[in-house]
Structure formats: structure tokens, C-alpha cells
Write a protein that holds these residues in place. Sequence first.
Motif, PDB file in Angstrom:
ATOM      1  N   GLY A  57       0.785  -1.226   0.000  1.00 28.60           N
ATOM      2  CA  GLY A  57       0.000   0.000   0.000  1.00 28.60           C
ATOM      3  C   GLY A  57       0.821   1.282   0.000  1.00 28.60           C
ATOM      4  O   GLY A  57       0.283   2.374   0.114  1.00 28.60           O
ATOM      5  N   ALA A  58       2.153   1.158  -0.163  1.00 33.44           N
ATOM      6  CA  ALA A  58       2.980   2.376  -0.182  1.00 33.44           C
ATOM      7  C   ALA A  58       2.949   3.040  -1.558  1.00 33.44           C
ATOM      8  O   ALA A  58       3.499   4.119  -1.741  1.00 33.44           O
ATOM      9  CB  ALA A  58       4.413   2.060   0.221  1.00 33.44           C
TER      10      ALA A  58
ATOM     11  N   ALA B 243       5.323   4.694   3.687  1.00 34.11           N
ATOM     12  CA  ALA B 243       4.310   5.702   3.996  1.00 34.11           C
ATOM     13  C   ALA B 243       3.677   5.272   5.306  1.00 34.11           C
ATOM     14  O   ALA B 243       3.665   4.077   5.637  1.00 34.11           O
ATOM     15  CB  ALA B 243       3.252   5.784   2.888  1.00 34.11           C
ATOM     16  N   ASP B 244       3.174   6.245   6.027  1.00 36.04           N
ATOM     17  CA  ASP B 244       2.514   5.979   7.289  1.00 36.04           C
ATOM     18  C   ASP B 244       1.395   4.936   7.084  1.00 36.04           C
ATOM     19  O   ASP B 244       0.659   5.015   6.104  1.00 36.04           O
ATOM     20  CB  ASP B 244       1.924   7.319   7.755  1.00 36.04           C
ATOM     21  N   PRO B 245       1.254   3.956   7.998  1.00 37.81           N
ATOM     22  CA  PRO B 245       0.222   2.922   7.829  1.00 37.81           C
ATOM     23  C   PRO B 245      -1.188   3.498   7.659  1.00 37.81           C
ATOM     24  O   PRO B 245      -1.988   2.982   6.869  1.00 37.81           O
ATOM     25  CB  PRO B 245       0.309   2.092   9.105  1.00 37.81           C
ATOM     26  N   VAL B 246      -1.477   4.582   8.390  1.00 34.47           N
ATOM     27  CA  VAL B 246      -2.823   5.162   8.277  1.00 34.47           C
ATOM     28  C   VAL B 246      -3.038   5.746   6.878  1.00 34.47           C
ATOM     29  O   VAL B 246      -4.092   5.579   6.264  1.00 34.47           O
ATOM     30  CB  VAL B 246      -3.064   6.233   9.376  1.00 34.47           C
ATOM     31  N   VAL B 247      -2.008   6.383   6.342  1.00 35.80           N
ATOM     32  CA  VAL B 247      -2.105   6.950   4.991  1.00 35.80           C
ATOM     33  C   VAL B 247      -2.264   5.814   3.972  1.00 35.80           C
ATOM     34  O   VAL B 247      -3.089   5.884   3.052  1.00 35.80           O
ATOM     35  CB  VAL B 247      -0.852   7.797   4.654  1.00 35.80           C
TER      36      VAL B 247
ATOM     37  N   TYR C 223       3.304  12.275   2.413  1.00 37.62           N
ATOM     38  CA  TYR C 223       2.799  13.616   2.090  1.00 37.62           C
ATOM     39  C   TYR C 223       3.143  14.033   0.664  1.00 37.62           C
ATOM     40  O   TYR C 223       3.164  15.215   0.343  1.00 37.62           O
ATOM     41  CB  TYR C 223       3.325  14.631   3.124  1.00 37.62           C
ATOM     42  N   LEU C 224       3.403  13.047  -0.187  1.00 33.43           N
ATOM     43  CA  LEU C 224       3.677  13.360  -1.594  1.00 33.43           C
ATOM     44  C   LEU C 224       2.470  12.956  -2.432  1.00 33.43           C
ATOM     45  O   LEU C 224       1.808  11.957  -2.136  1.00 33.43           O
ATOM     46  CB  LEU C 224       4.904  12.572  -2.100  1.00 33.43           C
TER      47      LEU C 224
ATOM     48  N   VAL D 242      11.277   9.366  -7.901  1.00 32.95           N
ATOM     49  CA  VAL D 242      11.931   8.123  -8.343  1.00 32.95           C
ATOM     50  C   VAL D 242      12.705   8.377  -9.641  1.00 32.95           C
ATOM     51  O   VAL D 242      13.862   7.949  -9.780  1.00 32.95           O
ATOM     52  CB  VAL D 242      10.889   6.983  -8.530  1.00 32.95           C
ATOM     53  N   LEU D 243      12.094   9.113 -10.567  1.00 32.73           N
ATOM     54  CA  LEU D 243      12.774   9.404 -11.842  1.00 32.73           C
ATOM     55  C   LEU D 243      14.078  10.166 -11.593  1.00 32.73           C
ATOM     56  O   LEU D 243      15.105   9.892 -12.201  1.00 32.73           O
ATOM     57  CB  LEU D 243      11.856  10.209 -12.769  1.00 32.73           C
ATOM     58  N   THR D 244      14.018  11.129 -10.675  1.00 26.80           N
ATOM     59  CA  THR D 244      15.219  11.913 -10.363  1.00 26.80           C
ATOM     60  C   THR D 244      16.312  11.010  -9.802  1.00 26.80           C
ATOM     61  O   THR D 244      17.476  11.124 -10.191  1.00 26.80           O
ATOM     62  CB  THR D 244      14.872  13.038  -9.355  1.00 26.80           C
TER      63      THR D 244
END
Length: 223
Positions: free
Chosen positions: A12-13, A146-150, A203-204, A213-215
Motif C-alpha cells: 500500500g505504499a 508511507a505511514d500505515p494510516v495513509v 505527504y507526496l 523516483v525518476l530523479t
Amino acid sequence: MIYSVALDGPGGAGKSSIAKQVAKSKGIVYVDTGAMYRAIALYMLKHNIDIHDHEAVVQRLNDVKISLEYRDGTQCVILGGEDVSTAIRENPVSMAASVTSAYKEVRAFLMDTQRNVAKTTSVIMDGRDIGTVVLPDAQVKIFLSADPVVRAQRRHKELLEKGQTVDFDTVLADIQQRDWQDTNRTEAPLRQAEDAVLLDTSYLTFDQSVQAVLTLIDEKVGK
Ligand code: DC
């Protein structure tokens, strides 16, 4: 030049949607290793094998015929001749895959297939142990978290959009259970490789995550 991008992280990330977009932009192949683990779990569920019975699962492994096909750049998972790309996304399959992927023989069964794809073409491969075990020499290693809640909020929204009614607390509990199982198993547990870059997507936006990731790829292997 052939290069590999290892993209690991918890469920889920956003790994698969980000990897798909990155693969498209860079013209490389996306390999979703979770889908392979899911296909094995689906096979066991379909054949009424008790997924908690390690021996029983291992005994049936050689009957599992998985192949990956690419249609319009999208990976399709074929199990015994049948396209199971949608069926493997069901929640019971997610939970079962987290159990059967802990078995050493299940991991060994998929290892060669995963390594072989990366030998012939540039890939972005997502999973839990790509940077640590499958492709330890990958030129780019990213640990996406990422935060589990997010993560639960994103997954919940996705399920609602698909017309499935599940309550948020169940989605969060399932995510936490899978995190725990994937992190605490003995074989190839989920962990960040020492040379991986940590990318927290809490928060992205999706576009910002893809761009990050591309960068990183451009920095490591050039444009
Ligand atoms: O990434 P996913 O949610 O599709 O993965 C499903 C399960 O498969 C996950 O709970 C852990 C397992 N998995 C693994 O053990 N190693 C990988 N490289 C990919 C997935």
C-alpha cells in the motif's frame, strides 16, 4: 546499458502504480514480484490447500505454472493458462500471499524467474526483498514507505472506487497484520537495504512520488 531499479516497501505504499508510471517514462520493464507471490497463494486457495500447512504448500509448488505476459506494457499474470491479474488483487489472496511468501521454498521457486528477467532487459522490480536478496547489485535501490494510516486511507479509497464495501478499520488492521508478517519472517524479511534511498510518500502526491523516483534513477544511471 542494462540497469535495474529495486523498489521495495510495505503493502500500500504505492509501489506498483509508481513503478508502472516510471517504467513507461523510462521505457523499461516493470516486474511486479508481489503478483507472483499472489498467484501462488491463489493456486493454493483454489485447490483448498491449507496455506498454514507449510508442507502441503511446498508439495504442490511444482504444479503451479506461472508466466508473465506483457500487453501494452502492462504485466499480466497467467496461472495455468488463465489470466488471473484481477483475481490476485482480492483481499483474501493478499492475506494468503503474506503467509505463503514466508516459506523458504516458495521464495526459492520464484527467485530464478525474477533474476532472469533482469539479466536481459532494464527493469524496475517491486517487492519486499529486491534490493536485499533478489537484485543486490541493482544500480538504483529505493525503499518506499508511507505511514500505515495513509496507506490504509489510499487502499480504502481504491476499494470503494472498485465498488467494494469494506470498513476503514478492517483495511488498516489487514495492512498492519501484513506489515508485521512481512517484516518478522525469517526468510528475506521486508527491510531497507543499507544502500537504498528511503522515500516516504505519506505527504507526496502520486506525481511527486513518480518524479522523485525518476530523479533518483537519473542521478544514478544518467538520463
Ligand atoms: O506487493 P504485494 O502486496 O503485491 O505483495 C503480496 C505479498 O507477497 C506480500 O504480503 C509479501 C509478499 N511478497 C514478498 O514476500 N516478496 C516480494 N518480493 C513481493 C511480495
